[in-house]
Design a protein around this motif. Structure first.
Motif, short mmCIF file in Angstrom:
data_model
loop_
_atom_site.label_atom_id
_atom_site.label_comp_id
_atom_site.label_asym_id
_atom_site.label_seq_id
_atom_site.Cartn_x
_atom_site.Cartn_y
_atom_site.Cartn_z
N UNK A 1 -18.89 42.50 -31.62
CA UNK A 1 -19.01 41.90 -30.31
C UNK A 1 -18.15 40.64 -30.26
N UNK A 2 -17.44 40.46 -29.17
CA UNK A 2 -16.65 39.25 -28.93
C UNK A 2 -17.55 38.23 -28.25
N UNK A 18 -11.62 29.82 -28.81
CA UNK A 18 -10.27 30.37 -28.57
C UNK A 18 -10.25 31.88 -28.81
N UNK A 19 -11.40 32.51 -28.74
CA UNK A 19 -11.52 33.95 -28.96
C UNK A 19 -10.75 34.70 -27.87
N UNK A 20 -9.88 35.65 -28.26
CA UNK A 20 -9.17 36.42 -27.23
C UNK A 20 -10.12 37.37 -26.50
N UNK A 23 -9.10 42.91 -21.98
CA UNK A 23 -9.31 43.48 -20.66
C UNK A 23 -9.88 44.89 -20.73
N UNK A 24 -10.56 45.28 -19.69
CA UNK A 24 -11.17 46.60 -19.54
C UNK A 24 -12.23 46.89 -20.60
N UNK A 25 -12.75 45.84 -21.23
CA UNK A 25 -13.85 46.02 -22.17
C UNK A 25 -15.14 46.26 -21.39
N UNK A 26 -16.10 46.87 -22.05
CA UNK A 26 -17.37 47.13 -21.38
C UNK A 26 -18.51 46.85 -22.36
N UNK A 27 -19.39 45.92 -21.99
CA UNK A 27 -20.58 45.57 -22.77
C UNK A 27 -20.26 45.09 -24.19
N UNK A 70 -24.05 39.17 -21.24
CA UNK A 70 -22.86 40.00 -21.38
C UNK A 70 -21.96 39.75 -20.16
N UNK A 71 -20.67 39.56 -20.41
CA UNK A 71 -19.72 39.38 -19.31
C UNK A 71 -19.60 40.70 -18.56
N UNK A 72 -19.80 40.69 -17.24
CA UNK A 72 -19.73 41.94 -16.47
C UNK A 72 -18.36 42.62 -16.64
N UNK A 73 -18.39 43.92 -16.86
CA UNK A 73 -17.14 44.66 -17.08
C UNK A 73 -16.25 44.63 -15.84
#
Length: 89
Positions: A1-2, A18-20, A23-27, A70-73
């Motif tokens: 998990x990021x 500074x974690x990259x 894009x288009x990640x989900x959950x 969790x950041x919304x996808x």
């Protein structure tokens, strides 16, 4: 998990890592909030994630000073997103 780290001191929100972000990640991307200051004491906190098209997703974070979600996808499908934190009783 990021995991991205954010710190709110009174009315200023700042990303502290500074974690990259992929894009288009989900959950898979977690936003970890550290919220400090007397104005935040004993209030429910909410995060609003806004994508590049101004679509908003609101997430209840709870009343603790350390919280995460969790950041919304949907936010990860555009070129950028913004995060706002607010509190209420």
């Amino acid at each position: 998990m990021i995991e991205i780290q954010l710190k709110a001191e009174n009315q200023r929100l700042k990303r502290t890592d500074k974690e990259p972000i992929v894009g288009y990640s989900k959950n898979i991307i977690k936003a970890k909030f550290t919220i400090e200051g007397d104005i935040w004491k004993d209030v429910d906190k909410f995060a609003i994630f806004t994508d590049a098209f101004d679509n908003k997703t609101t997430i209840h974070l709870g009343s603790e000073s350390n919280c995460n979600c969790i950041v919304p996808s949907s936010c990860l499908k555009t070129s950028f997103f913004k995060i706002t934190v607010y509190g209420g009783i």
